[in-house]
Scaffold this active site. Structure first.
Site, PDB file in Angstrom:
ATOM      1  N   GLN A   1       0.812  -1.218   0.000  1.00  0.00           N
ATOM      2  CA  GLN A   1       0.000   0.000   0.000  1.00  0.00           C
ATOM      3  C   GLN A   1       0.846   1.268   0.000  1.00  0.00           C
ATOM      4  O   GLN A   1       0.288   2.373  -0.063  1.00  0.00           O
ATOM      5  CB  GLN A   1      -0.934   0.004   1.222  1.00  0.00           C
ATOM      6  CG  GLN A   1      -1.915  -1.138   1.263  1.00  0.00           C
ATOM      7  CD  GLN A   1      -2.925  -1.110   0.123  1.00  0.00           C
ATOM      8  OE1 GLN A   1      -3.182  -0.066  -0.464  1.00  0.00           O
ATOM      9  NE2 GLN A   1      -3.485  -2.268  -0.203  1.00  0.00           N
TER      10      GLN A   1
ATOM     11  N   CYS B   1      -8.842  -8.872   4.498  1.00  0.00           N
ATOM     12  CA  CYS B   1      -7.713  -9.767   4.839  1.00  0.00           C
ATOM     13  C   CYS B   1      -6.953  -9.241   6.051  1.00  0.00           C
ATOM     14  O   CYS B   1      -5.717  -9.287   6.089  1.00  0.00           O
ATOM     15  CB  CYS B   1      -6.775  -9.947   3.649  1.00  0.00           C
ATOM     16  SG  CYS B   1      -7.539 -10.709   2.215  1.00  0.00           S
TER      17      CYS B   1
END
Length: 395
Positions: free
Chosen positions: A193, A353
Site C-alpha cells: 500500500q 484480509c
C-alpha cells in the site's frame, strides 16, 4: 504525465460512463503505457528469456532485466537485490520459508503488528514459531512502546506494514528498523500500500515486498527487495530451471541472487509491464503523487466526517495513506458497497484480509474507499452523495 490529464485518456476502464473507481487499494487501474508495453512484447519480440542466443531472445531478456533495473531504482534498491515474484504474498512467503527455516526455531519469536494484512501474518504462523503481537492505539497508530517491549525479548524478526490497508496508517519504517536492528532483529516490510503512493527507499530494511497490480501494473507480478548478504545466505524457495549453477547426479548448486529465487520461466510480459508502470509513476514524480494523495484523501476525510452515523477508522491525514475505511450505523458494509455500486461508486467491503485488526476495532467488516492518481474531489462528492442514498434506503 500531468495529474490534470483526464482519467479516460490514461486509464481505459475509467472511460465507462458514470464510473467512480475507489478500490485502488485492492487493484489499481492500468494506464495505457503499461498495456502498450506488454502488447509490444507479445506482438514484436515474444521469446523465452535467459536461454536463447538468437536476437529475439536477447531482446526479450534485455527488456526483462531493464524492467528489473527500473523497479530497483524506483525503490532505492539494486538489481541484484530485486527478486521478481507472483505477488507480495509470495514475496513474504519466500522470506518466511527460505530465510525463516534457516534462521528461526520453534521457540524463537517473530513480532507482528495488529494492523497486518494476512499476507504478513499467515506465513509466520506456518513457520511454526512464536508470534508476539504489537498493538495499535485508539487513533490507529502503532504502539511503539509496545514494540520496544517486544524487542527487549529478543525476537528474530519484525513483520510490519509500511501502510495499513485498512487504517491507512503510515508507519515510521526507518525508526522501526533502527529499533529492530538495535535489538538484533531483521525487518520484513509489506509495502503493497506504500509503493504506489509515496516515495520509498528500502535501504533501511532487510526485506521489502510489494505488488504490481496495486501500482498501476499487471496482476500476477510482485517484487521482493532483500539485503544482498541475506539473499546470498538463504537457500532457494523453489527448485528447477534457471535457479541453478550446476546440477549433478549427487546434488545441485545455486545461481547467484536474484536468479536463485526465480525458478522456471518467469512472467516476462508482466515484468515489462511493471517497468512501464514505474516509468508512469516516475514521470509524474512520487512527491507529486503523494501531494495529490494528501489533497484528495484530506478532502475525503473531511467529507466523511460530515456524514451522520459514520465511523471513520485510522489516524488523521498527517499519518494516513490513501485509504479510508468506515462503517455506517445500522448498515452492513456489504449493503453499503452494493448500494454505492448501483450509483457507479466502487468501494470494497469486508474484513480486507485483516481479521485480527477487525477484532481490535470491534467490527467484523468495514467499507473502504481508496484513492489513486486519477481520483478527484468530484469523485469524493459522488461517494458522499451515494452514502446519502444508503442512509435514505435504511432510514
Amino acid at each position: 504525465m500531468s495529474l490534470a490529464v483526464p482519467p479516460a485518456t490514461e486509464f481505459p476502464v475509467l472511460a465507462r460512463e458514470g464510473l467512480v473507481y475507489l478500490d485502488s487499494a485492492a487493484t489499481s487501474q492500468t494506464p495505457r503505457p503499461v498495456i502498450e508495453a506488454m502488447d509490444r512484447y507479445y506482438t514484436e519480440y515474444r521469446a523465452s528469456i535467459h536461454r536463447g542466443v538468437y536476437p529475439l531472445a536477447a531482446e526479450a531478456t534485455e527488456a526483462y532485466e531493464t524492467a528489473r533495473e527500473k523497479v530497483a531504482a524506483f525503490a532505492g534498491s539494486t538489481a541484484g537485490e530485486t527478486i521478481f515474484t507472483r505477488n507480495a504474498t509470495e514475496a513474504i512467503n519466500l522470506v518466511a520459508y527460505a530465510w525463516g527455516r534457516a534462521n528461526v526455531r520453534p521457540d524463537d519469536t517473530v513480532v507482528v503488528t495488529r494492523m497486518e494484512h494476512h499476507s504478513n501474518i499467515v506465513p509466520w504462523q506456518l513457520l511454526g514459531c512464536r508470534i508476539e503481537w504489537v498493538d495499535i492505539d485508539d487513533d490507529g497508530l502503532l504502539d511503539l512502546d509496545g514494540l520496544d517491549a517486544a524487542l527487549a525479548r529478543g525476537p528474530k524478526a519484525v513483520a510490519v506494514a509500511h501502510v495499513s490497508n485498512v487504517l491507512g496508517t503510515v508507519n515510521p519504517i526507518g525508526e522501526i528498523a533502527r529499533r529492530a536492528h538495535d535489538a538484533g532483529a531483521i525487518v520484513v516490510v509489506d509495502g503493497a500500500q506504500a509503493a504506489p503512493h509515496l516515495p520509498i527507499d528500502v535501504s533501511d530494511v532487510d526485506f521489502y515486498a510489494w505488488t504490481g497490480h496495486k501500482a498501476y501494473g499487471p496482476t500476477g507480478f510482485g517484487v521482493l527487495h532483500g539485503r544482498r548478504s541475506l539473499l546470498e545466505a538463504m537457500p532457494p524457495f523453489l527448485g528447477g530451471g534457471h535457479m541453478i549453477a550446476r546440477v549433478t547426479e549427487e546434488g545441485s548448486t545455486w545461481a547467484e541472487p536474484p536468479a536463485k529465487f526465480e525458478a522456471g520461466t518467469m512472467m516476462v510480459a508482466e515484468a515489462i509491464g511493471l517497468g512501464a508502470a514505474v516509468d508512469f509513476l516516475s514521470g509524474i514524480g512520487m512527491d507529486a503523487v503523494w501531494e495529490h494523495s494528501r489533497d484528495v484523501v484530506g478532502y475525503a476525510v473531511e467529507r466523511l466526517r460530515e456524514v451522520p452515523g459514520l465511523t471513520l477508522y485510522g489516524p488523521d491525514i498527517e499519518h494516513r495513506g490513501s485509504v479510508c475505511a468506515f462503517s455506517l450505523d445500522g448498515v452492513h458494509p456489504h449493503d453499503v458497497a452494493e448500494i454505492l455500486g448501483r450509483e457507479g461508486v466502487c468501494v470494497r467491503a469486508g474484513h480486507h484480509c485483516a481479521q485480527p485488526l477487525m477484532r481490535r476495532l470491534g467490527v467484523s467488516a468495514t467499507s473502504r474507499a481508496s484513492f489513486a492518481v486519477h481520483s478527484t474531489h468530484d469523485e469524493v462528492d459522488r461517494l458522499i452523495d451515494g452514502l446519502g442514498t444508503v442512509r435514505e434506503v435504511f432510514a
